[in-house]
Design a protein around this motif. Structure first.
Motif, PDB file in Angstrom:
ATOM      1  N   THR A   1      -3.762  49.285  87.468  1.00  0.00           N
ATOM      2  CA  THR A   1      -3.828  49.586  88.896  1.00  0.00           C
ATOM      3  C   THR A   1      -2.551  50.246  89.367  1.00  0.00           C
ATOM      4  O   THR A   1      -1.917  49.801  90.305  1.00  0.00           O
ATOM      5  CB  THR A   1      -4.092  48.304  89.696  1.00  0.00           C
TER       6      THR A   1
ATOM      7  N   VAL B   1     -10.885  48.027  90.710  1.00  0.00           N
ATOM      8  CA  VAL B   1     -10.982  46.928  91.666  1.00  0.00           C
ATOM      9  C   VAL B   1     -12.292  46.199  91.398  1.00  0.00           C
ATOM     10  O   VAL B   1     -13.364  46.669  91.761  1.00  0.00           O
ATOM     11  CB  VAL B   1     -10.913  47.426  93.122  1.00  0.00           C
TER      12      VAL B   1
ATOM     13  N   THR C   1      -7.421  44.799  89.315  1.00  0.00           N
ATOM     14  CA  THR C   1      -7.309  44.142  90.608  1.00  0.00           C
ATOM     15  C   THR C   1      -8.628  43.429  90.885  1.00  0.00           C
ATOM     16  O   THR C   1      -9.692  43.957  90.575  1.00  0.00           O
ATOM     17  CB  THR C   1      -7.029  45.172  91.719  1.00  0.00           C
TER      18      THR C   1
ATOM     19  N   TYR D   1      -5.897  40.494  94.386  1.00  0.00           N
ATOM     20  CA  TYR D   1      -4.876  40.047  93.447  1.00  0.00           C
ATOM     21  C   TYR D   1      -4.827  40.979  92.241  1.00  0.00           C
ATOM     22  O   TYR D   1      -5.861  41.482  91.785  1.00  0.00           O
ATOM     23  CB  TYR D   1      -5.182  38.632  92.937  1.00  0.00           C
ATOM     24  N   GLN D   2      -3.632  41.184  91.720  1.00  0.00           N
ATOM     25  CA  GLN D   2      -3.440  41.940  90.485  1.00  0.00           C
ATOM     26  C   GLN D   2      -3.287  40.971  89.320  1.00  0.00           C
ATOM     27  O   GLN D   2      -2.448  40.060  89.368  1.00  0.00           O
ATOM     28  CB  GLN D   2      -2.184  42.817  90.574  1.00  0.00           C
TER      29      GLN D   2
ATOM     30  N   LEU E   1      -1.738  41.029  96.124  1.00  0.00           N
ATOM     31  CA  LEU E   1      -1.475  42.413  96.529  1.00  0.00           C
ATOM     32  C   LEU E   1      -1.648  42.622  98.020  1.00  0.00           C
ATOM     33  O   LEU E   1      -1.056  43.535  98.581  1.00  0.00           O
ATOM     34  CB  LEU E   1      -2.412  43.373  95.777  1.00  0.00           C
TER      35      LEU E   1
END
Length: 437
Positions: free
Chosen positions: A39, A294, A316, A418-419, A429
Motif C-alpha cells: 500500500t 484495500v 490495507t 489498518y495496514q 491508517l
C-alpha cells in the motif's frame, strides 16, 4: 440461482469482520507472495483514534450500570433471545460463544441484571431459510424473552423477520442478512454491508487520492452483492470502477485480475476468502503490480497465510469496529482481558463475530439495568433502544439509528482502516470515516 449458505455468508459479511488473532501465530519467514502488492502511499495524518474518552468503553461495570459481584441465583432470570446461523459449514458459532461469554461475565462479574441472572435462550439456523421462521416463533413464544439478539443471521433472516415483525425488539451488531436493515423494531449498532462499504470509496478518494479502482470478486451470488456494494461506494466517491468476477474453484487468477484493470488501477479491492485471496495475491505478484490493495478482513485468516508461505498479504484492511489486535486501542485490550475471564479463548475472541456477540449482550445488559429487572417488557426495551445513541463496545463514537430512510435499522456507517505490516502487526491508517458525501 439461489445463494448457498456458504456463498451468502462469504459475500454478505465481508466488509465488517474482525480478523483472527491466530494470524500472528502464522507469521513466519516464508515467502510472502503478496509483498509486491502493498500500500505505497496509503498513509493518513488521521490515523489516531479521535473518539472521546467517554466513547471508548473499557469499564464494563460502569457501562452496564451493574454492581460488583455475582447475580443471585435464587432470583428469577431475565431472559434474552439469541438467533444465529451455526451447525453446518459456513456458520458462525463464535457469535454464540461470544454472547454466552458475555452472559457469564454479566452474571459473575457485574451482578446480573439488578441482581437477577441473565439467561440466554438460543435458537440456531443451520442450513435452510425456513429455519428462521422456527426461531422467530420460538422467540415470540418465550414470554421470558423481551429482547432478541442476533449474531450472523445471513440465512433465515427474511422468514425470521416476517414472524417477529417488530413484536419484540431485535439488536444486532452487523446486519448481514439483506432483510435486516429494513426490519421493524430492529437496531444494527455496527451497520450493514452497503453503508459500511461506502467507506472504501471515502478512503480510496481522500487517503489514496485514487481515480480508478479494480474490484475482483468471487463469482458467487453473495459476493456479487458485496462487490456491487463496493462498486457503488467507490463510484459515489467519484472513482471509475471496473469489476470482474471469477469462479470459486479457480486457482490461477491472472486472467480476472488483468481483466479488472489491476495493472493500471489506482486501487485494488479484492472480495473473496481463502484460496481466492491467495490467488489474487499471487496473481498481483506475478504481474508485478505494486498498487494499494484495500481488502475486506475475510482475507485475514490463517488459511490465507498458509497459502502464501506463512504470512498474510501486506494489504490495507477496513473494518467497522476497533481491531481486536490493535495494541493502541484501550477498548480492544479491555475486551480481550475481560472476555478471557469469562472463558473465551484468545482465538475465539478474535474470530469474526465473537466481539459483536459480546457487544450485543452487554448493550442489552445496559438497557435492562436502565429499565429495572421488574419492569422489563418488549415495550420498555423498545423504548430504551429507540433512545440509544451509544457508546458501543469497540464501535464508533456515534450511533444514529434511523439515519437512512431506506435502511431504518442501520445505526452506523463508519469504518477504520489498518495496514498489515507482517508477522501479526497492524498499523492504524485512519480515524473513523464515513461514506462519501
Amino acid at each position: 440461482m439461489p445463494a448457498t449458505p456458504r456463498s451468502r455468508r462469504l459475500g454478505l459479511v465481508s466488509a465488517v469482520l474482525a480478523p483472527l488473532l491466530g494470524v500472528a501465530a502464522c507469521g513466519g519467514s516464508g515467502d510472502n507472495a503478496s509483498t509486491s502488492s502493498g500500500t505505497q502511499g496509503a498513509t493518513s495524518s488521521a490515523s489516531a483514534d479521535s473518539r472521546p474518552a467517554s466513547a471508548v468503553v473499557t469499564d464494563y461495570l460502569s457501562y452496564v450500570g451493574g454492581k460488583t459481584g455475582k447475580a443471585d441465583s435464587s432470583l428469577s432470570p431475565v431472559g434474552l433471545g439469541w438467533v444465529n446461523v451455526e451447525g453446518a459449514p459456513g456458520g458462525s458459532p463464535e457469535a454464540t460463544l461470544g454472547a454466552k461469554a458475555a452472559v457469564k461475565y454479566v452474571n459473575e462479574q457485574l451482578g446480573g441484571i439488578g441482581g437477577h441472572p441473565l439467561e440466554l435462550s438460543v435458537c440456531t439456523v443451520v442450513s435452510a431459510e425456513e429455519e428462521g421462521q422456527k426461531c422467530g416463533q420460538q422467540m415470540l413464544g418465550d414470554k421470558n424473552v423481551s429482547g432478541i439478539g442476533i449474531g450472523n443471521l445471513y440465512l433465515g433472516d427474511a422468514s425470521f423477520n416476517s414472524v417477529v415483525a417488530g413484536k419484540k425488539p431485535v439488536l444486532v451488531g452487523v446486519a448481514t442478512g439483506p432483510s435486516i436493515a429494513t426490519a421493524k423494531n430492529t437496531y444494527s449498532t455496527f451497520g450493514d454491508l452497503p453503508h459500511i462499504f461506502g467507506t472504501w470509496g471515502t478512503y480510496s478518494r481522500d487517503v489514496l487520492h485514487a481515480k480508478t479502482a479494480a474490484v475482483i470478486h468471487t463469482n458467487t451470488p453473495g459476493d456479487k452483492i458485496a462487490s456491487s456494494a463496493a462498486v457503488m461506494g467507490l463510484k459515489a466517491a467519484g472513482l471509475t470502477v471496473k469489476s470482474v468476477g471469477f469462479d470459486a474453484q479457480a486457482t490461477d487468477l491472472i486472467g480476472p485480475v488483468t481483466a479488472a484493470g489491476a495493472v493500471s488501477a489506482d486501487v485494488i479491492v479484492p472480495i473473496s476468502i481463502g484460496s481466492g485471496c491467495v490467488g489474487i495475491a499471487k496473481a498481483l505478484k506475478q504481474l508485478g503490480v505494486n498498487k494499494p490493495v484495500v481488502s475486506t478482513p475475510l482475507c485475514m485468516s490463517p488459511d490465507v497465510a498458509q497459502g502464501l508461505g506463512g504470512d498474510l498479504p501486506t494489504w490495507t484492511y477496513g473494518i467497522a469496529q476497533t481491531l481486536p489486535t490493535d495494541s493502541t486501542a484501550a477498548d480492544s485490550k479491555a475486551f480481550l482481558t475481560e472476555s478471557a475471564k469469562a472463558g473465551l479463548s484468545p482465538k475465539t475472541a478474535s474470530q469474526v463475530f465473537a466481539p459483536l456477540g459480546w457487544s450485543t449482550v452487554l448493550t442489552y445488559a445496559k438497557v435492562f439495568n436502565a429499565i429495572g429487572a421488574d419492569k422489563i417488557t418488549p415495550a420498555t426495551v423498545t423504548e430504551q433502544l429507540k433512545k440509544f445513541t451509544g457508546p458501543v463496545i469497540m464501535g464508533a463514537s456515534e450511533v444514529e439509528c434511523g439515519k437512512y430512510q431506506d435502511a431504518p435499522a442501520v445505526c452506523n456507517d463508519q469504518s477504520r482502516f489498518y495496514q498489515y505490516q507482517g508477522k501479526g502487526q497492524f498499523k492504524p491508517l485512519t480515524d473513523w470515516i464515513r461514506p462519501p458525501q
